[in-house]
Motif scaffolding. Sequence first.
Motif, short mmCIF file in Angstrom:
data_model
loop_
_atom_site.label_atom_id
_atom_site.label_comp_id
_atom_site.label_asym_id
_atom_site.label_seq_id
_atom_site.Cartn_x
_atom_site.Cartn_y
_atom_site.Cartn_z
N PHE A 133 5.13 5.52 2.22
CA PHE A 133 5.46 4.98 3.54
C PHE A 133 4.59 3.75 3.79
O PHE A 133 3.36 3.83 3.72
CB PHE A 133 5.20 6.01 4.63
N ILE A 134 5.22 2.63 4.12
CA ILE A 134 4.49 1.38 4.38
C ILE A 134 4.88 0.86 5.76
O ILE A 134 6.00 0.41 5.97
CB ILE A 134 4.79 0.32 3.30
N ASP A 135 3.94 0.93 6.68
CA ASP A 135 4.22 0.52 8.06
C ASP A 135 2.94 -0.01 8.70
O ASP A 135 2.39 0.59 9.61
CB ASP A 135 4.77 1.73 8.84
N PRO A 136 2.44 -1.16 8.21
CA PRO A 136 1.22 -1.73 8.79
C PRO A 136 1.51 -2.38 10.14
O PRO A 136 2.68 -2.53 10.53
CB PRO A 136 0.80 -2.77 7.75
N PRO A 137 0.46 -2.79 10.87
CA PRO A 137 0.70 -3.54 12.11
C PRO A 137 1.61 -4.74 11.84
O PRO A 137 1.46 -5.43 10.84
CB PRO A 137 -0.71 -3.98 12.52
N PHE A 138 2.55 -4.97 12.74
CA PHE A 138 3.56 -6.01 12.50
C PHE A 138 2.98 -7.40 12.37
O PHE A 138 3.59 -8.28 11.76
CB PHE A 138 4.60 -5.97 13.61
N GLN A 139 1.80 -7.64 12.94
CA GLN A 139 1.21 -8.97 12.84
C GLN A 139 0.58 -9.22 11.47
O GLN A 139 0.16 -10.33 11.16
CB GLN A 139 0.18 -9.19 13.95
N GLU A 140 0.53 -8.22 10.62
CA GLU A 140 -0.13 -8.32 9.32
C GLU A 140 0.90 -8.50 8.21
O GLU A 140 1.04 -7.65 7.31
CB GLU A 140 -0.97 -7.06 9.07
N ALA A 141 1.63 -9.61 8.23
CA ALA A 141 2.72 -9.82 7.26
C ALA A 141 2.20 -9.86 5.81
O ALA A 141 2.81 -9.28 4.91
CB ALA A 141 3.46 -11.11 7.58
N ALA A 142 1.08 -10.53 5.58
CA ALA A 142 0.54 -10.63 4.23
C ALA A 142 0.10 -9.26 3.71
O ALA A 142 0.27 -8.95 2.52
CB ALA A 142 -0.63 -11.61 4.19
N LEU A 143 -0.42 -8.43 4.59
CA LEU A 143 -0.84 -7.08 4.22
C LEU A 143 0.37 -6.26 3.78
O LEU A 143 0.33 -5.56 2.76
CB LEU A 143 -1.51 -6.42 5.42
N LEU A 144 1.45 -6.37 4.52
CA LEU A 144 2.69 -5.68 4.16
C LEU A 144 3.16 -6.12 2.78
O LEU A 144 3.50 -5.29 1.93
CB LEU A 144 3.77 -5.96 5.20
N ASP A 145 3.17 -7.43 2.53
CA ASP A 145 3.67 -7.96 1.26
C ASP A 145 2.88 -7.41 0.08
O ASP A 145 3.44 -6.98 -0.94
CB ASP A 145 3.62 -9.49 1.24
N ARG A 146 1.57 -7.42 0.20
CA ARG A 146 0.73 -6.95 -0.91
C ARG A 146 0.92 -5.45 -1.14
O ARG A 146 0.97 -4.98 -2.29
CB ARG A 146 -0.74 -7.28 -0.64
N ALA A 147 1.04 -4.70 -0.06
CA ALA A 147 1.24 -3.25 -0.19
C ALA A 147 2.58 -2.93 -0.85
O ALA A 147 2.67 -2.03 -1.70
CB ALA A 147 1.14 -2.59 1.18
N VAL A 148 3.61 -3.66 -0.47
CA VAL A 148 4.94 -3.42 -1.04
C VAL A 148 4.95 -3.70 -2.54
O VAL A 148 5.49 -2.92 -3.34
CB VAL A 148 6.01 -4.26 -0.31
N ARG A 149 4.32 -4.78 -2.95
CA ARG A 149 4.27 -5.11 -4.39
C ARG A 149 3.56 -4.00 -5.17
O ARG A 149 4.01 -3.58 -6.24
CB ARG A 149 3.57 -6.45 -4.60
N GLU A 150 2.42 -3.55 -4.65
CA GLU A 150 1.68 -2.48 -5.34
C GLU A 150 2.49 -1.18 -5.37
O GLU A 150 2.47 -0.45 -6.36
CB GLU A 150 0.34 -2.23 -4.64
N ALA A 151 3.20 -0.91 -4.30
CA ALA A 151 4.00 0.32 -4.24
C ALA A 151 5.06 0.34 -5.33
O ALA A 151 5.37 1.41 -5.89
CB ALA A 151 4.66 0.45 -2.87
N GLY A 152 5.62 -0.82 -5.65
CA GLY A 152 6.62 -0.89 -6.71
C GLY A 152 6.08 -0.43 -8.06
O GLY A 152 6.81 0.13 -8.89
N ARG A 153 4.80 -0.65 -8.28
CA ARG A 153 4.15 -0.21 -9.52
C ARG A 153 3.83 1.28 -9.48
O ARG A 153 3.96 1.99 -10.48
CB ARG A 153 2.86 -1.01 -9.73
N ILE A 154 3.43 1.77 -8.35
CA ILE A 154 2.90 3.12 -8.23
C ILE A 154 3.99 4.17 -8.08
O ILE A 154 3.83 5.32 -8.49
CB ILE A 154 1.94 3.19 -7.02
N CYS A 155 5.12 3.80 -7.50
CA CYS A 155 6.12 4.81 -7.12
C CYS A 155 7.03 5.19 -8.28
O CYS A 155 7.57 4.34 -8.98
CB CYS A 155 6.96 4.29 -5.95
N ASP A 156 7.21 6.49 -8.45
CA ASP A 156 8.19 7.06 -9.37
C ASP A 156 9.09 7.97 -8.53
O ASP A 156 8.70 9.06 -8.14
CB ASP A 156 7.49 7.86 -10.47
N ASP A 157 10.28 7.50 -8.25
CA ASP A 157 11.17 8.27 -7.38
C ASP A 157 12.20 9.08 -8.17
O ASP A 157 13.24 9.45 -7.63
CB ASP A 157 11.86 7.34 -6.37
N SER A 158 11.90 9.38 -9.42
CA SER A 158 12.87 10.07 -10.27
C SER A 158 13.22 11.46 -9.73
O SER A 158 14.30 11.98 -9.99
CB SER A 158 12.36 10.17 -11.71
#
Length: 204
Positions: A133-158
């Motif tokens: 789940f990724i839901d940072p404060p809305f004013q933190e756009a760069a924080l959201l972007d970095r978290a989303v990229r890392e999540a793509g590496r970490i997540c296995d939704d098989s």
Amino acid sequence: MNKPKTLKTEPPKKVRIIGGTWRSRLLTVIDLHGLRPTTDRIRETLFNWLGQDLSGLRCLDLFAGTGALGFEAASRGASLVVLLEKDKKAHANLKANFSLLQSSPVSGSVEILQRDSLEFLRQQADQSSNLIFIDPPFQEAALLDRAVREAGRICDDSGGGGIYVEFPSNRPSEDIESLLPDWHCGKYLEAGQVKACLFRSGRG
């Protein structure tokens, strides 16, 4: 004779857990800048997408805030839920909410960490979580972007799950999709000032 004025104090705001073991239990929401709990309506939609039973899933609730998403996942049987919140007051509130929920124990493990979510993500192994789940404060756009990229590496939704991202309605969803080129936005909603995507991979 004038009666002394009494100060009216606002009762603490609450959000309700929608399903599972902790169904209808209330979580206290503290007044904190940038804290914006996912609404009941959006959470109900999200967990309809995910299914009511999350047994076996390893979940991360980044920028956890009130913990509404993470506690909802734990309530529905997730095997592990890690809630990450670096703000001291918000972290203390998470612990207090969890303590009250403990009167009805869930089957999985719940960990509440006072940690920086990005720092934590960088330390995780590839494909080590199933639902993020990724839901940072809305004013933190760069924080959201970095978290989303890392999540793509970490997540296995098989085995189910995926990457859930909540972001401001004035931001194009294509911006978020471009951060996860190997994933697709399988489910999407707009509600007021909020957009949300549940990303799934070909493995899911």
